[in-house]
Design a protein around this motif. Sequence first.
Motif, short mmCIF file in Angstrom:
data_model
loop_
_atom_site.label_atom_id
_atom_site.label_comp_id
_atom_site.label_asym_id
_atom_site.label_seq_id
_atom_site.Cartn_x
_atom_site.Cartn_y
_atom_site.Cartn_z
N GLU A 51 0.83 -1.21 0.00
CA GLU A 51 0.00 0.00 0.00
C GLU A 51 0.86 1.25 0.00
O GLU A 51 0.53 2.25 -0.65
CB GLU A 51 -0.93 -0.01 1.20
CG GLU A 51 -2.00 -1.09 1.15
CD GLU A 51 -2.98 -0.98 2.32
OE1 GLU A 51 -3.27 0.16 2.73
OE2 GLU A 51 -3.42 -2.02 2.81
N LEU A 54 2.04 1.98 -3.47
CA LEU A 54 1.00 2.61 -4.27
C LEU A 54 0.92 4.11 -3.98
O LEU A 54 0.81 4.92 -4.90
CB LEU A 54 -0.36 1.96 -3.99
CG LEU A 54 -1.56 2.53 -4.75
CD1 LEU A 54 -1.35 2.41 -6.25
CD2 LEU A 54 -2.84 1.82 -4.33
N GLU A 57 3.73 5.81 -5.64
CA GLU A 57 3.46 5.98 -7.07
C GLU A 57 2.57 7.20 -7.30
O GLU A 57 2.79 7.97 -8.23
CB GLU A 57 2.77 4.73 -7.61
CG GLU A 57 3.69 3.56 -7.84
CD GLU A 57 4.61 3.76 -9.03
OE1 GLU A 57 4.16 4.34 -10.02
OE2 GLU A 57 5.78 3.35 -8.96
N GLN A 58 1.59 7.37 -6.44
CA GLN A 58 0.67 8.50 -6.58
C GLN A 58 1.38 9.83 -6.37
O GLN A 58 0.95 10.86 -6.90
CB GLN A 58 -0.49 8.35 -5.61
CG GLN A 58 -1.39 7.16 -5.91
CD GLN A 58 -2.40 6.89 -4.80
OE1 GLN A 58 -2.27 7.39 -3.68
NE2 GLN A 58 -3.41 6.10 -5.11
N ASP A 441 3.17 4.43 -16.26
CA ASP A 441 3.00 5.35 -15.14
C ASP A 441 1.73 6.18 -15.25
O ASP A 441 1.50 7.06 -14.43
CB ASP A 441 4.21 6.29 -15.07
CG ASP A 441 5.46 5.56 -14.64
OD1 ASP A 441 5.54 5.17 -13.47
OD2 ASP A 441 6.36 5.38 -15.47
N TYR A 444 -4.29 4.92 -13.09
CA TYR A 444 -5.25 3.89 -13.47
C TYR A 444 -6.60 4.46 -13.93
O TYR A 444 -7.12 4.04 -14.96
CB TYR A 444 -5.44 2.93 -12.30
CG TYR A 444 -6.11 1.61 -12.66
CD1 TYR A 444 -5.37 0.53 -13.09
CD2 TYR A 444 -7.49 1.46 -12.56
CE1 TYR A 444 -5.98 -0.67 -13.43
CE2 TYR A 444 -8.11 0.27 -12.89
CZ TYR A 444 -7.35 -0.80 -13.33
OH TYR A 444 -7.96 -1.97 -13.67
N ARG A 480 8.54 -0.76 -17.89
CA ARG A 480 7.90 -1.62 -16.91
C ARG A 480 7.35 -2.89 -17.56
O ARG A 480 7.15 -2.95 -18.77
CB ARG A 480 6.76 -0.87 -16.21
CG ARG A 480 7.21 0.37 -15.46
CD ARG A 480 6.04 0.98 -14.69
NE ARG A 480 6.43 2.20 -14.01
CZ ARG A 480 7.04 2.22 -12.81
NH1 ARG A 480 7.30 1.09 -12.18
NH2 ARG A 480 7.36 3.37 -12.24
N MET A 485 1.95 -5.69 -14.18
CA MET A 485 1.11 -4.62 -13.64
C MET A 485 -0.36 -4.96 -13.79
O MET A 485 -1.18 -4.57 -12.95
CB MET A 485 1.44 -3.31 -14.35
CG MET A 485 2.83 -2.77 -14.06
SD MET A 485 3.14 -1.19 -14.86
CE MET A 485 2.02 -0.11 -13.95
N GLN A 488 -1.30 -7.08 -10.97
CA GLN A 488 -1.38 -6.29 -9.74
C GLN A 488 -2.52 -5.25 -9.78
O GLN A 488 -2.62 -4.43 -8.89
CB GLN A 488 -0.05 -5.57 -9.51
CG GLN A 488 1.13 -6.50 -9.34
CD GLN A 488 2.45 -5.76 -9.33
OE1 GLN A 488 2.52 -4.54 -9.55
NE2 GLN A 488 3.53 -6.48 -9.07
N ASN A 489 -3.33 -5.29 -10.83
CA ASN A 489 -4.44 -4.33 -11.01
C ASN A 489 -3.94 -2.89 -11.08
O ASN A 489 -4.62 -1.97 -10.61
CB ASN A 489 -5.47 -4.48 -9.89
CG ASN A 489 -6.25 -5.78 -9.99
OD1 ASN A 489 -6.59 -6.22 -11.09
ND2 ASN A 489 -6.51 -6.39 -8.86
N ARG A 490 -2.77 -2.68 -11.66
CA ARG A 490 -2.23 -1.33 -11.82
C ARG A 490 -2.25 -0.89 -13.28
O ARG A 490 -1.94 0.26 -13.57
CB ARG A 490 -0.79 -1.28 -11.28
CG ARG A 490 -0.70 -1.52 -9.78
CD ARG A 490 0.72 -1.74 -9.33
NE ARG A 490 1.59 -0.65 -9.74
CZ ARG A 490 2.92 -0.75 -9.82
NH1 ARG A 490 3.51 -1.90 -9.53
NH2 ARG A 490 3.64 0.28 -10.18
N PHE A 491 -2.59 -1.80 -14.18
CA PHE A 491 -2.73 -1.44 -15.60
C PHE A 491 -3.87 -2.25 -16.18
O PHE A 491 -4.00 -3.45 -15.94
CB PHE A 491 -1.43 -1.73 -16.36
CG PHE A 491 -1.33 -0.99 -17.68
CD1 PHE A 491 -0.85 0.31 -17.71
CD2 PHE A 491 -1.73 -1.58 -18.86
CE1 PHE A 491 -0.77 1.01 -18.90
CE2 PHE A 491 -1.67 -0.89 -20.07
CZ PHE A 491 -1.18 0.41 -20.08
#
Length: 662
Positions: A51, A54, A57-58, A441, A444, A480, A485, A488-491
């Motif tokens: 977390e 994440l 990243e934000q 990057d 989402y 990347r 990703m 990981q539900n990031r893309f």
Amino acid sequence: MREDTPHAPQPMTGRETGWLTPSIQKSHERSETFGLCTFTCPDYDVLPKAELQLRLEQSRVLCAHATPVMETLHEQIVNTQSMIVLTDAEGLILHSIGDDDFLQRAEKVALRPGANWAEDRQGTNAIGTAITERAPTVVHGEQHYLAANRFLTCSSVPILDPYGDLIGVLDVTGDHRSYHQHTMALARMSVQMIENHLFSSTFRETLQIAFHGRPEFLGTLMEGIAAFTCDGRFLSANRSAQFQLGMPLAALRAHTLSSLFGLTSPQLIDRLRTSRGQHVSLDLHSGAVVCASVEFRRATLANNDWPQASHGTTRPSPQPAPRPVATARAPSRLESLDTGDPQVSAVIAKVRKVIGKDIPILITGETGTGKELLAQAIHNDSPRAGRPFVAVNCASIPETLIESELFGYEEGAFTGARRKGALGKLLQANGGTLFLDEIGDMPYPLQVRLLRVLQERLVNPLGSAKSIPVDIAIICATHRDLREMIVQNRFREDLYYRLNGLVVKLPPLRERTDLATVIHMMLESEPLDVAASTRLSVAHDVMALFEQCTWPGNFRQLGNLLRTAAAMVEDNGEIRREHLPDDFFDDLRNVTASAPVLPGLPARQPAPASRLQDVAVCAIAGAVARHGGNVSAAARELGISRNTVYRKMPGLAAPDHLLREV
């Protein structure tokens, strides 16, 4: 009781609260309403690693600009029983550095990444109170609401983005017994640096005016910076500019270049042309006279009618000066990139088969392998070559701005929006090619909107009910693993399969077989700081060392190294071992630690120590001077670490140089 542990809880009597400042007293009252108890041990809720990653990243743009400044600040306060903390706008600690022994003590009260120090969690403390008050705050010892934190003294300064919104806090925390009053001043200067970095990166393609009533303050934290469009519409201003102009940002948004500085864009152009290398004198709307320098970005200008940059008058975009014998570099073509490496040749062969067929291209590979150069070459060899090529780096635009950057917006779409709105990158690329660098990057939620555009070929600017047709070719790039990703539900999986019509991978420099050819081409075409009559070459033993290097930074590392070496060569133009930076040999030693010694690689120094030291210091001093004292920029140019710059020139670590680290 040991001194290195938090004080035991003690009741605070009415007499003791009398010395609290009004803002601290209000914070104590808020802490009570949050249901916090002074005497109990806090419930430390630290985010799990996933977390926290994440959240990092934000806030990646904030961290990217703040981390170098934090390192510089730490060098000023090292060995003072203290630490430096960066939080997001909610008080979550993103990053911290400091003295090891004090970091261990801070761990006991969860003063570390992943912990939240908002007032409703930790009561009165500098971070949380600075967020609530939106003002620099010092909380000293017993002023902390929770007894567990009273061994600390904290100095926090809010960080505002270029539009005046709170995005984080920079905090300096130390042992309450060793507090120095100058700590807050250093923290405030550091935040000014961060905000100025954010300002410059946000308003890349704008007209920027740096000004001050005293010319000696230009180039320091004291200068005001205001950004305008090329036709004179106001965009934003840093804190110093707001102070000098006598208006907050909200009031400045109603102004223009003409109303603030008394001249239009064409008049400013004429003033620059006749300045003859001197600072421009401008009249503020208040009647005050200021000295100014102007930075312009040609990408935003419709005509080539801007004056050429001259010392003291304009600040050209931070690009290396071209070699006197060279004209502007010819546009890259696929043929020019095919330099003999079989892997690259295979990539180019695949790309040629899909050019002009409306098939999206996804370029993968490590950072610095030339992905944007390939994208530009694809565009230049396509039927769209005469139309715009628009590049967007999804990793460098603040998450709060990337949507408006891509899609554009109507007037009044959000607070701080330009009058008459703005054309987004998607519409700027209409008829041409849109290159989305570091697509991995992209936030989402924004991926959904991009997918819709790719499917429907319609763009809806923010605040507009209209759908505008758009005709663009799409090229994306990333370092990347997008498939990972997706897991990981990031893309988004649907966006991935919409973008990967053709996926090609550029090999890292260490795997290419054409290194010698590449270096020769770079020496011929790169803008290097050598005399017009000098023809550069590489000594055989140096080329052998180049072949052994792993080049973790790929072409960026190689380009920086060649620029450094070129600045040191003698009249014959041959790059020899003594022209290479220390870091290069350190990297070679690390790679070959378990292997035989490379031919020609010395055990410790590539040249006599005094000789190399003189050459290195000369090169570093020149780079620092070219960048106006900006150590980070100088280090990037030379391809070395900031620590190496400080080690070779220890005088740069003095506090007064901190003022120029912007």
